[in-house]
Design a protein around this motif. Structure first.
Motif, PDB file in Angstrom:
ATOM      1  N   LEU A 128     -14.692  24.092  36.080  1.00 22.44           N
ATOM      2  CA  LEU A 128     -13.863  23.268  35.216  1.00 22.44           C
ATOM      3  C   LEU A 128     -14.733  22.425  34.290  1.00 22.44           C
ATOM      4  N   ASP A 129     -14.170  22.064  33.152  1.00 24.34           N
ATOM      5  CA  ASP A 129     -14.886  21.247  32.182  1.00 24.34           C
ATOM      6  C   ASP A 129     -15.066  19.837  32.728  1.00 24.34           C
ATOM      7  N   SER A 130     -15.898  19.069  32.049  1.00 19.65           N
ATOM      8  CA  SER A 130     -16.143  17.690  32.454  1.00 19.65           C
ATOM      9  C   SER A 130     -14.918  16.825  32.180  1.00 19.65           C
ATOM     10  N   HIS A 131     -14.680  15.879  33.092  1.00 20.70           N
ATOM     11  CA  HIS A 131     -13.623  14.900  32.893  1.00 20.70           C
ATOM     12  C   HIS A 131     -14.218  13.545  32.526  1.00 20.70           C
ATOM     13  N   GLY A 132     -15.540  13.541  32.338  1.00 21.80           N
ATOM     14  CA  GLY A 132     -16.270  12.320  32.033  1.00 21.80           C
ATOM     15  C   GLY A 132     -17.576  12.321  32.805  1.00 21.80           C
ATOM     16  N   PRO A 133     -18.586  11.585  32.344  1.00 18.86           N
ATOM     17  CA  PRO A 133     -19.878  11.578  33.051  1.00 18.86           C
ATOM     18  C   PRO A 133     -19.764  10.990  34.450  1.00 18.86           C
ATOM     19  N   VAL A 134     -20.485  11.616  35.400  1.00 25.30           N
ATOM     20  CA  VAL A 134     -20.516  11.144  36.783  1.00 25.30           C
ATOM     21  C   VAL A 134     -21.961  10.922  37.194  1.00 25.30           C
TER      22      VAL A 134
ATOM     23  N   GLY B 255     -21.426  11.862  42.121  1.00 22.13           N
ATOM     24  CA  GLY B 255     -20.122  12.484  41.940  1.00 22.13           C
ATOM     25  C   GLY B 255     -19.042  11.522  41.489  1.00 22.13           C
ATOM     26  N   THR B 256     -19.303  10.221  41.550  1.00 22.32           N
ATOM     27  CA  THR B 256     -18.310   9.238  41.105  1.00 22.32           C
ATOM     28  C   THR B 256     -18.505   8.951  39.621  1.00 22.32           C
ATOM     29  N   PRO B 257     -17.470   8.523  38.925  1.00 27.17           N
ATOM     30  CA  PRO B 257     -17.578   8.297  37.477  1.00 27.17           C
ATOM     31  C   PRO B 257     -18.580   7.188  37.131  1.00 27.17           C
ATOM     32  N   VAL B 258     -19.334   7.438  36.057  1.00 28.35           N
ATOM     33  CA  VAL B 258     -20.231   6.404  35.551  1.00 28.35           C
ATOM     34  C   VAL B 258     -19.414   5.254  34.966  1.00 28.35           C
ATOM     35  N   ASP B 259     -18.356   5.593  34.233  1.00 29.55           N
ATOM     36  CA  ASP B 259     -17.469   4.582  33.643  1.00 29.55           C
ATOM     37  C   ASP B 259     -16.038   4.884  34.081  1.00 29.55           C
ATOM     38  N   PRO B 260     -15.569   4.262  35.163  1.00 27.68           N
ATOM     39  CA  PRO B 260     -14.203   4.556  35.642  1.00 27.68           C
ATOM     40  C   PRO B 260     -13.133   4.280  34.603  1.00 27.68           C
ATOM     41  N   ALA B 261     -13.365   3.385  33.682  1.00 28.92           N
ATOM     42  CA  ALA B 261     -12.338   3.044  32.696  1.00 28.92           C
ATOM     43  C   ALA B 261     -12.079   4.182  31.722  1.00 28.92           C
ATOM     44  N   SER B 262     -13.116   4.991  31.410  1.00 27.18           N
ATOM     45  CA  SER B 262     -12.950   6.079  30.449  1.00 27.18           C
ATOM     46  C   SER B 262     -12.823   7.450  31.105  1.00 27.18           C
ATOM     47  N   TYR B 263     -13.000   7.527  32.428  1.00 27.24           N
ATOM     48  CA  TYR B 263     -12.920   8.815  33.119  1.00 27.24           C
ATOM     49  C   TYR B 263     -11.473   9.318  33.107  1.00 27.24           C
ATOM     50  N   ASP B 264     -11.290  10.609  32.834  1.00 29.91           N
ATOM     51  CA  ASP B 264      -9.944  11.184  32.720  1.00 29.91           C
ATOM     52  C   ASP B 264      -9.452  11.605  34.108  1.00 29.91           C
ATOM     53  N   TYR B 265      -8.955  10.645  34.876  1.00 28.21           N
ATOM     54  CA  TYR B 265      -8.493  10.932  36.232  1.00 28.21           C
ATOM     55  C   TYR B 265      -7.265  11.846  36.220  1.00 28.21           C
TER      56      TYR B 265
END
Length: 248
Positions: free
Chosen positions: A134-140, A167-177
């Motif tokens: 799967l594609d990236s949902h944001g940097p981790v 494996g956790t998001p670098v920036d939780p605010a911009s991660y596409d959960y």
């Protein structure tokens, strides 16, 4: 593994023997065919409604009795309808207007891949190792290793192999959960449609064996051993078009 052991080495299509029906089965099917003919003939006979209904009821009773006998015989298919069977699933044929038009070839009834002949005259029938990710949902957070060298994470730190941040998001605010969750939910559907589209685009019954596993970012991805070869450009095109269409 069992599929690979039994069929990966085959150079010719396996022929599945068809069991000939027994004499009693042939007799029951023949009788049922005559009863169906008699039922259809009633529509052309000038009979009183009461008499027609009585004859039709007798024929239906005889057909039901034969169907019950056939259900206990060795036959292919289902003759007696089962009320517990779920209704046939009808897939939607609607497409996005911007969906890619994939090649659509008549699927040949073959599973053996293409044979290549080398300059030395030897023939080769290679297989393919395919990974669908799967594609990236944001940097981790990640510990990217290149041999003994460890590259710094996007956060600027060097993470140990078992760092809980990996494996956790670098920036939780911009991660596409939301998209990450939907990708995980629909991953099986995407894989199913991918193989359908690939077989139609390649024009033969592509066979595979594989497994699905979770990445450290908890996104599923799949590894497949594919029997035979398909052009890489076509695989990428099918993967992109399938994801685009199923997501809609």
């Amino acid at each position: 593994r069992q599929q690979i052991r039994e069929g990966w080495h085959l150079e010719d299509e396996p022929t599945v023997p068809v069991e000939a029906p027994a004499d009693d089965v042939v007799a029951l099917v023949t009788t049922r065919a005559h009863l169906e003919f008699d039922r259809a003939a009633l529509a052309y006979e000038q009979l009183p409604p009461v008499e027609r209904a009585a004859q039709l009821a007798d024929i239906d009773s005889a057909v039901a009795d034969i169907d019950e006998q056939l259900s206990a015989c060795r036959i292919r298919g289902t003759l007696v309808p089962d009320a517990d069977i779920a209704p046939k699933r009808v897939r939607s044929t609607r497409r996005r207007a911007d969906a890619v038009d994939l090649p659509k070839l008549p699927v040949q009834a073959k599973t053996v891949g293409r044979v290549y002949r080398g300059k030395d005259g030897k023939t080769h029938r290679p297989s393919t190792l395919l990974t669908l990710t799967l594609d990236s949902h944001g940097p981790v957070h990640s510990a990217r290793r290149r041999g003994s060298w460890v590259a710094p994470c996007e956060c600027g730190r060097l993470h140990a192999e078992f760092d809980p941040l990996i494996g956790t998001p670098v920036d939780p605010a911009s991660y596409d959960y939301r998209r990450a969750a939907l990708d995980a939910i629909h991953f099986a559907k995407v894989l199913d449609r991918f193989w359908q589209n690939l077989r139609r685009a390649a024009g033969w019954n592509v066979q595979y064996a594989g497994a699905v596993e979770l990445q450290k970012r908890f996104a599923p991805h799949a590894h497949f051993a594919v029997r035979g070869t398909v052009p890489r450009a076509l695989m990428r095109q099918v993967a992109a078009a399938t994801y685009h269409q199923v997501w809609w």
